[in-house]
Design an enzyme around this catalytic site. Structure first.
Site, PDB file in Angstrom:
ATOM      1  N   ASN A 155      40.044  29.222  81.303  1.00 20.67           N
ATOM      2  CA  ASN A 155      41.454  28.186  81.457  1.00 20.67           C
ATOM      3  C   ASN A 155      42.772  28.389  80.329  1.00 20.67           C
ATOM      4  O   ASN A 155      42.395  29.569  79.270  1.00 20.67           O
ATOM      5  CB  ASN A 155      40.784  26.910  81.103  1.00 20.67           C
ATOM      6  CG  ASN A 155      40.260  26.613  78.879  1.00 20.67           C
ATOM      7  OD1 ASN A 155      40.108  27.180  78.372  1.00 20.67           O
ATOM      8  ND2 ASN A 155      41.430  25.623  78.822  1.00 20.67           N
ATOM      9  N   CYS A 197      38.995  19.732  89.702  1.00 22.00           N
ATOM     10  CA  CYS A 197      38.365  20.856  90.077  1.00 22.00           C
ATOM     11  C   CYS A 197      36.971  20.927  90.963  1.00 22.00           C
ATOM     12  O   CYS A 197      37.363  21.879  92.022  1.00 22.00           O
ATOM     13  CB  CYS A 197      38.235  21.412  88.271  1.00 22.00           C
ATOM     14  SG  CYS A 197      38.849  22.969  87.342  1.00 22.00           S
ATOM     15  N   GLU A 233      37.975  26.954  86.094  1.00 22.13           N
ATOM     16  CA  GLU A 233      37.220  26.647  86.990  1.00 22.13           C
ATOM     17  C   GLU A 233      38.675  27.589  88.249  1.00 22.13           C
ATOM     18  O   GLU A 233      37.849  27.914  89.179  1.00 22.13           O
ATOM     19  CB  GLU A 233      36.580  25.082  87.363  1.00 22.13           C
ATOM     20  CG  GLU A 233      35.478  24.887  86.639  1.00 22.13           C
ATOM     21  CD  GLU A 233      36.296  23.960  85.928  1.00 22.13           C
ATOM     22  OE1 GLU A 233      37.211  24.240  84.971  1.00 22.13           O
ATOM     23  OE2 GLU A 233      35.637  22.854  85.252  1.00 22.13           O
TER      24      GLU A 233
END
Ligand code: THU
Length: 126
Positions: free
Chosen positions: A42, A90, A55
């Site tokens: 992230n 995501c 992700e």
């Protein structure tokens, strides 16, 4: 690579997270249909809404390299005390690239889900 090894790789990827605001580091691995792996972490931003999930980071790397079909996503939240499941956004990103399986790190090991379990009836233009 085994699911346990993928989770370990996601945990390593989380070490590169840029998460000065939440202090919540997440790592992910996208495994392409041909077995090639793409890691992500992230990346937060001072304008909070501009942050990118782990992700999304992994999927973006894969797609940018030409991948269009992803077999598995592994995700690990190394600062979490419980299993860290992918957010709704995501999950929708995963629908676009036909992700089959999602491996989620957890304190007691890891959990394996189909994407359909995590996002039934996901949206996709066909
Ligand atoms: N985060 C991810 O990387 N993946 C998810 O599926 C959920 C949340 C990140 C976003 C933000 O940087 C931090 O975790 C806290 O929400």
């Amino acid at each position: 690579m085994t699911d346990a090894e993928l989770v370990a790789e996601a945990r390593t990827a989380a070490q590169h997270a840029y998460a000065p605001f939440s202090r919540f580091r997440v790592g992910a691995v996208a495994v392409a249909a041909d077995g090639t792996r793409y890691t992500g972490a992230n990346v937060e931003n001072s304008a909070y809404g501009s942050g990118i999930c782990a992700e999304g980071s992994a999927i973006t790397r894969a797609v940018s390299a030409g991948v269009r079909s992803i077999d598995t996503i592994a995700v690990a939240c190394i600062d979490a005390t419980e299993a860290g499941y992918p957010c709704g956004n995501c999950r929708q990103l995963m629908v676009e690239f036909d992700v089959k399986r999602v491996v989620v790190d957890a304190p007691d090991g890891y959990r394996v889900h189909t994407l359909a379990e995590l996002i039934p009836f996901g949206f996709k233009l066909r």
